[in-house]
Design an enzyme around this catalytic site. Sequence first.
Site, short mmCIF file in Angstrom:
data_model
loop_
_atom_site.label_atom_id
_atom_site.label_comp_id
_atom_site.label_asym_id
_atom_site.label_seq_id
_atom_site.Cartn_x
_atom_site.Cartn_y
_atom_site.Cartn_z
N PRO A 107 -22.23 12.93 -9.63
CA PRO A 107 -21.02 13.72 -9.37
C PRO A 107 -20.83 14.80 -10.44
CG PRO A 107 -20.43 11.56 -10.23
CD PRO A 107 -21.92 11.54 -9.98
N HIS A 108 -20.29 15.93 -9.98
CA HIS A 108 -20.01 17.05 -10.88
C HIS A 108 -18.99 17.96 -10.19
CE1 HIS A 108 -23.33 18.08 -8.21
NE2 HIS A 108 -22.84 19.31 -8.22
N ALA A 109 -18.47 18.90 -10.94
CA ALA A 109 -17.56 19.91 -10.39
C ALA A 109 -17.91 21.23 -11.07
CB ALA A 109 -16.10 19.51 -10.62
#
Length: 146
Positions: free
Chosen positions: A63-65
């Site tokens: 996960p990342h943004a």
Amino acid sequence: MKFLEENLVALDVAAATPEEAIRAAGGLLVSEQLAEPRYVEAMIESYQKNGPYFVLAPQIALPHARPEDGVKEASASFVRLQNPVVFGSAANDPVELVFALGASSSDEHLSMMKQLVMLLNNPAHVEKLKKATSYEEIQQLIGRNK
């Protein structure tokens, strides 16, 4: 860049949902002041909006943004879940290994992804990550000496 350093690794974390798993991995970045709390929320929002696009391999989620969502320093954390969690990826569920990525530029993002791919491309390394009992075992895998 902080890549899977001791304070960014947690083994056998309890999480019942993808959101809890993302929060656990992202929380390590926040506790080390490498990302703002809103970055974790942005990762969760991205998952809720776009689905499990970051479940890139069997049992592995990244996960990342976006950097502007609160990354302070390029960093990657790792959480091994106590019990695998279903993220909704038909090909790669359930997830046991969660790596939260926080990059403040595309160059840093590519550099961290390259390191992760080198680590995770080897099935023996993935098995060792699943079975490691200490940070030292993980440290040996990533080739760091203190």
